[in-house]
Design a protein around this motif. Structure first.
Motif, PDB file in Angstrom:
ATOM      1  N   ARG A 270       0.800  -1.219   0.000  1.00 41.97           N
ATOM      2  CA  ARG A 270       0.000   0.000   0.000  1.00 41.97           C
ATOM      3  C   ARG A 270       0.838   1.276   0.000  1.00 41.97           C
ATOM      4  NH1 ARG A 270      -5.164  -1.701   1.192  1.00 41.97           N
ATOM      5  NH2 ARG A 270      -5.298  -3.792   2.095  1.00 41.97           N
ATOM      6  N   ASN A 271       2.108   1.185   0.390  1.00 42.35           N
ATOM      7  CA  ASN A 271       2.937   2.385   0.430  1.00 42.35           C
ATOM      8  C   ASN A 271       4.299   2.107  -0.194  1.00 42.35           C
ATOM      9  OD1 ASN A 271       4.478   1.062   2.468  1.00 42.35           O
ATOM     10  ND2 ASN A 271       3.067   1.821   4.029  1.00 42.35           N
ATOM     11  N   VAL A 272       5.100   3.148  -0.292  1.00 38.33           N
ATOM     12  CA  VAL A 272       6.404   3.036  -0.949  1.00 38.33           C
ATOM     13  C   VAL A 272       7.326   2.110  -0.166  1.00 38.33           C
ATOM     14  CG1 VAL A 272       8.444   4.346  -1.654  1.00 38.33           C
ATOM     15  CG2 VAL A 272       6.167   5.305  -2.017  1.00 38.33           C
ATOM     16  N   GLN A 273       7.241   2.126   1.153  1.00 36.83           N
ATOM     17  CA  GLN A 273       8.107   1.260   1.955  1.00 36.83           C
ATOM     18  C   GLN A 273       7.848  -0.211   1.663  1.00 36.83           C
ATOM     19  OE1 GLN A 273       7.654   1.615   6.216  1.00 36.83           O
ATOM     20  NE2 GLN A 273       9.660   0.732   6.603  1.00 36.83           N
ATOM     21  N   GLU A 274       6.568  -0.610   1.608  1.00 36.19           N
ATOM     22  CA  GLU A 274       6.260  -2.006   1.312  1.00 36.19           C
ATOM     23  C   GLU A 274       6.675  -2.368  -0.107  1.00 36.19           C
ATOM     24  OE1 GLU A 274       5.342  -4.498   3.075  1.00 36.19           O
ATOM     25  OE2 GLU A 274       5.249  -3.339   4.923  1.00 36.19           O
ATOM     26  N   PHE A 275       6.542  -1.420  -1.025  1.00 34.23           N
ATOM     27  CA  PHE A 275       6.982  -1.660  -2.402  1.00 34.23           C
ATOM     28  C   PHE A 275       8.481  -1.930  -2.441  1.00 34.23           C
ATOM     29  CE2 PHE A 275       8.522  -0.389  -6.554  1.00 34.23           C
ATOM     30  CZ  PHE A 275       7.567  -0.877  -7.427  1.00 34.23           C
ATOM     31  N   LEU A 276       9.266  -1.113  -1.745  1.00 34.03           N
ATOM     32  CA  LEU A 276      10.718  -1.283  -1.749  1.00 34.03           C
ATOM     33  C   LEU A 276      11.138  -2.547  -1.015  1.00 34.03           C
ATOM     34  CD1 LEU A 276      11.855   2.408  -1.195  1.00 34.03           C
ATOM     35  CD2 LEU A 276      12.338   0.985  -3.189  1.00 34.03           C
ATOM     36  N   ARG A 277      10.443  -2.892   0.054  1.00 38.96           N
ATOM     37  CA  ARG A 277      10.773  -4.129   0.763  1.00 38.96           C
ATOM     38  C   ARG A 277      10.592  -5.344  -0.140  1.00 38.96           C
ATOM     39  NH1 ARG A 277       8.049  -3.436   6.826  1.00 38.96           N
ATOM     40  NH2 ARG A 277       9.767  -2.215   7.743  1.00 38.96           N
ATOM     41  N   LEU A 278       9.463  -5.384  -0.825  1.00 41.23           N
ATOM     42  CA  LEU A 278       9.220  -6.513  -1.720  1.00 41.23           C
ATOM     43  C   LEU A 278      10.188  -6.491  -2.893  1.00 41.23           C
ATOM     44  CD1 LEU A 278       7.382  -8.949  -2.047  1.00 41.23           C
ATOM     45  CD2 LEU A 278       5.804  -7.527  -3.365  1.00 41.23           C
ATOM     46  N   LEU A 279      10.537  -5.299  -3.372  1.00 38.79           N
ATOM     47  CA  LEU A 279      11.503  -5.188  -4.464  1.00 38.79           C
ATOM     48  C   LEU A 279      12.877  -5.692  -4.033  1.00 38.79           C
ATOM     49  CD1 LEU A 279      12.175  -4.109  -7.330  1.00 38.79           C
ATOM     50  CD2 LEU A 279      12.685  -1.902  -6.257  1.00 38.79           C
ATOM     51  N   THR A 280      13.244  -5.482  -2.776  1.00 35.53           N
ATOM     52  CA  THR A 280      14.552  -5.911  -2.280  1.00 35.53           C
ATOM     53  C   THR A 280      14.613  -7.414  -2.061  1.00 35.53           C
ATOM     54  OG1 THR A 280      14.879  -3.766  -1.198  1.00 35.53           O
ATOM     55  CG2 THR A 280      16.233  -5.602  -0.426  1.00 35.53           C
ATOM     56  N   VAL A 281      13.568  -7.968  -1.444  1.00 35.43           N
ATOM     57  CA  VAL A 281      13.609  -9.370  -1.029  1.00 35.43           C
ATOM     58  C   VAL A 281      13.057 -10.300  -2.107  1.00 35.43           C
ATOM     59  CG1 VAL A 281      12.871 -11.007   0.746  1.00 35.43           C
ATOM     60  CG2 VAL A 281      13.415  -8.649   1.374  1.00 35.43           C
ATOM     61  N   LYS A 282      11.964  -9.901  -2.754  1.00 38.03           N
ATOM     62  CA  LYS A 282      11.319 -10.769  -3.742  1.00 38.03           C
ATOM     63  C   LYS A 282      10.997  -9.978  -5.010  1.00 38.03           C
ATOM     64  CE  LYS A 282       9.047 -13.582  -0.161  1.00 38.03           C
ATOM     65  NZ  LYS A 282       7.732 -14.087   0.329  1.00 38.03           N
ATOM     66  N   PRO A 283      12.003  -9.550  -5.744  1.00 36.25           N
ATOM     67  CA  PRO A 283      11.731  -8.731  -6.936  1.00 36.25           C
ATOM     68  C   PRO A 283      10.918  -9.461  -7.994  1.00 36.25           C
ATOM     69  CG  PRO A 283      14.034  -9.426  -6.862  1.00 36.25           C
ATOM     70  CD  PRO A 283      13.445  -9.794  -5.543  1.00 36.25           C
ATOM     71  N   ASP A 284      11.139 -10.765  -8.155  1.00 34.28           N
ATOM     72  CA  ASP A 284      10.377 -11.511  -9.162  1.00 34.28           C
ATOM     73  C   ASP A 284       8.897 -11.568  -8.805  1.00 34.28           C
ATOM     74  OD1 ASP A 284      12.704 -11.931 -10.533  1.00 34.28           O
ATOM     75  OD2 ASP A 284      13.072 -13.918  -9.687  1.00 34.28           O
ATOM     76  N   GLU A 285       8.610 -11.707  -7.520  1.00 34.54           N
ATOM     77  CA  GLU A 285       7.207 -11.733  -7.097  1.00 34.54           C
ATOM     78  C   GLU A 285       6.537 -10.387  -7.349  1.00 34.54           C
ATOM     79  OE1 GLU A 285       4.722 -12.169  -2.909  1.00 34.54           O
ATOM     80  OE2 GLU A 285       6.512 -13.417  -3.234  1.00 34.54           O
ATOM     81  N   LEU A 286       7.253  -9.294  -7.067  1.00 31.24           N
ATOM     82  CA  LEU A 286       6.697  -7.970  -7.321  1.00 31.24           C
ATOM     83  C   LEU A 286       6.459  -7.764  -8.811  1.00 31.24           C
ATOM     84  CD1 LEU A 286       5.876  -5.157  -6.328  1.00 31.24           C
ATOM     85  CD2 LEU A 286       8.284  -4.485  -6.481  1.00 31.24           C
ATOM     86  N   ARG A 287       7.396  -8.214  -9.624  1.00 29.31           N
ATOM     87  CA  ARG A 287       7.229  -8.069 -11.081  1.00 29.31           C
ATOM     88  C   ARG A 287       6.027  -8.860 -11.560  1.00 29.31           C
ATOM     89  NH1 ARG A 287       6.265  -6.383 -15.168  1.00 29.31           N
ATOM     90  NH2 ARG A 287       7.562  -5.992 -17.008  1.00 29.31           N
ATOM     91  N   ALA A 288       5.800 -10.039 -10.979  1.00 30.12           N
ATOM     92  CA  ALA A 288       4.652 -10.854 -11.367  1.00 30.12           C
ATOM     93  C   ALA A 288       3.344 -10.188 -10.956  1.00 30.12           C
ATOM     94  CB  ALA A 288       4.772 -12.244 -10.746  1.00 30.12           C
ATOM     95  N   ILE A 289       3.342  -9.496  -9.817  1.00 26.79           N
ATOM     96  CA  ILE A 289       2.131  -8.802  -9.375  1.00 26.79           C
ATOM     97  C   ILE A 289       1.745  -7.721 -10.377  1.00 26.79           C
ATOM     98  CG2 ILE A 289       1.209  -7.244  -7.613  1.00 26.79           C
ATOM     99  CD1 ILE A 289       2.825  -8.798  -5.543  1.00 26.79           C
ATOM    100  N   MET A 290       2.720  -6.984 -10.883  1.00 26.01           N
ATOM    101  CA  MET A 290       2.428  -5.913 -11.828  1.00 26.01           C
ATOM    102  C   MET A 290       1.883  -6.456 -13.143  1.00 26.01           C
ATOM    103  SD  MET A 290       3.241  -3.592  -9.780  1.00 26.01           S
ATOM    104  CE  MET A 290       3.049  -2.119 -10.743  1.00 26.01           C
ATOM    105  N   GLY A 291       2.289  -7.662 -13.525  1.00 19.81           N
ATOM    106  CA  GLY A 291       1.719  -8.304 -14.702  1.00 19.81           C
ATOM    107  C   GLY A 291       2.300  -7.800 -16.009  1.00 19.81           C
ATOM    108  N   ASP A 292       1.754  -8.345 -17.099  1.00 22.50           N
ATOM    109  CA  ASP A 292       2.246  -8.004 -18.433  1.00 22.50           C
ATOM    110  C   ASP A 292       1.866  -6.591 -18.854  1.00 22.50           C
ATOM    111  OD1 ASP A 292       3.285 -10.541 -18.600  1.00 22.50           O
ATOM    112  OD2 ASP A 292       1.514 -11.379 -19.600  1.00 22.50           O
ATOM    113  N   GLY A 293       0.887  -5.987 -18.164  1.00 17.89           N
ATOM    114  CA  GLY A 293       0.488  -4.632 -18.521  1.00 17.89           C
ATOM    115  C   GLY A 293       1.577  -3.607 -18.274  1.00 17.89           C
TER     116      GLY A 293
END
Length: 438
Positions: A270-293
């Protein structure tokens, strides 16, 4: 015998015109016509100031372009001579600018006005205080892109007045006293947008108050032209740089209530901190959440914007009986302890790096329950803190055998590891516990 009725010689259809009964309009028709007249009067009253201003501007523009006007004005308006000093802004204002919002420079500090030498651009000072005022200026002044102009031109053609019935365009610290060649504008905001002027842009100008200074002319300061937007647009603007507590839609390419925003919210990002945490630890999962769009280019823009966020000085620790990791607010690795021994990242072997990564994953799952560590004590430690350690490269295990030492009897047992262990990285072997040792 009954008397015969006498006829007047006219039939019903032959009645004189002046005696015919005229049809009266209905009540609803009268009300409708009255409302239409009232609306037209209101429209004309609203349009009158606009039409007057447009006609006045066009007449003035036509007169300025007229050869007779130029011939008549040329002897009265000599070309402007370069002044010895001029006012200037130390840094540019931060864009975009919205009505009612505090105007700051690009560094997030109040605007600062300085006195400079025209020839060298170096800061200058004069012995006496200067009274200066901050004024709104049309974005297309001067029209011929000149570097110098007269004080009269700045007053008559540069400064823009507020709309009829509106507050002054600039409010706040608009009257200041400059000492030692500099002064700060702590409070300044626009009260109206720039859509109603012909060039659609404003500048911020600063001049010496007329009549308050008797020395050589001091040139006016002006910013680059910019658009002033209505404050309602501020609700959707991006932040540069973002901060940890910002909503995630403040990042580039993520629109408020848009598809990406909804996807992230569904996964509790929901916020930038959670976005960066997921980007640091699980970048592939974050990329999958964003999808092909989200294209690769959009992904790069969004993550680059997010990484401009300052993580702060807070440090958190996650500890197990076999090791401890210290991370900052966005889960970048700060320090590692294995079996009570502090390690730098390059000192870790293959299995220890796998173990550290598992500790990071476990710490992320417990991110709401982490204990805050003493950041000052960590920085005072002799062991250097890990830099950019979040980018841990996990070696491919393949068919490589890992040596796991039995801490009980110091015997080495060579066996194949087919799967990466979970966070505690403990292996059961013939009833005994085998752990990675330092």
């Amino acid at each position: 015998m009954a008397a015969k009725r006498l006829h007047d010689g006219y039939g019903q259809e032959d009645q004189p015109d002046d005696k015919r009964v005229r049809r009266m309009p209905s009540f609803s028709t009268v009300i409708r016509e009255a409302l239409m007249v009232k609306q037209m009067q209101t429209l004309f009253v609203a349009l009158e100031p606009l039409l007057r201003r447009v006609v006045q501007e066009e007449l003035q523009a036509g007169l300025v372009r007229s050869p007779r006007y130029i011939e008549r004005m040329s002897p009265e308006t000599p070309p402007a001579q370069p002044p010895m000093w001029k006012l200037a802004f130390r840094f540019k204002p931060q864009l975009p600018i919205f009505t009612g919002s505090k105007i700051e420079d690009v560094n997030g500090n109040p605007l600062e006005i300085i006195l400079v030498d025209v020839d060298t651009g170096a800061p200058a000072t004069i012995s006496q205080p200067l009274r200066v005022e901050v004024v709104p200026v049309l974005g297309d002044f001067p029209t011929d892109d000149r570097e110098h102009w007269t004080a009269e031109e700045f007053q008559q053609r540069g400064i823009v007045k507020e709309r009829s019935g509106k507050r002054p365009l600039l409010t706040g610290d608009v009257s200041l006293t400059m000492r030692d060649g500099c002064v700060a504008v702590n409070e300044l905001q626009f009260t109206d947008n720039s859509s109603w002027v012909r060039c659609r842009r404003f500048r911020i100008g600063v001049r010496v108050v007329p009549g308050s200074y008797d020395g050589p002319r001091i040139g006016e300061a002006m910013t680059e032209p910019f658009v002033v937007r209505d404050h309602r647009g501020e609700l959707y603007r991006k932040h540069y740089p973002p901060v940890l507590g910002d909503d995630v839609w403040r990042l580039e390419k993520i629109g408020k209530e848009g598809a990406f925003h909804r996807k992230l919210t569904q996964h509790n990002v929901r916020n930038v901190q959670e976005f960066l945490r997921l980007l640091t630890v699980k970048p592939d999962e974050l990329r999958a959440i964003m999808g092909d769009g989200m294209t690769d280019r959009m992904w790069e823009v969004t993550t680059s914007h997010a990484k401009k966020c300052v993580p702060g000085d807070k440090v958190y620790m996650y500890s197990t009986p076999h090791g401890t990791v210290y991370v900052n607010s966005i889960f970048e690795l700060v320090k590692v302890e294995l079996a009570g021994v502090e390690y730098q990242l390059h000192q870790l072997n293959r299995a220890q790096k796998v173990f550290v990564q598992q500790l990071l994953l476990a710490a992320y799952e417990q991110r709401n329950n982490l204990q805050e560590a003493d950041a000052m004590a960590l920085h005072c430690n002799d062991v250097p803190l890990l830099q950019n350690a979040a980018e841990i490269t996990i070696p491919a295990l393949g068919d490589t055998q890992l040596w796991i030492q039995n801490s009980l009897n110091s015997q080495e047992i060579d066996f194949q590891v087919d799967e990466i262990p979970q966070a505690n990285f403990a292996l059961q072997w013939t009833g005994q516990m085998y752990n990675i040792s330092g």
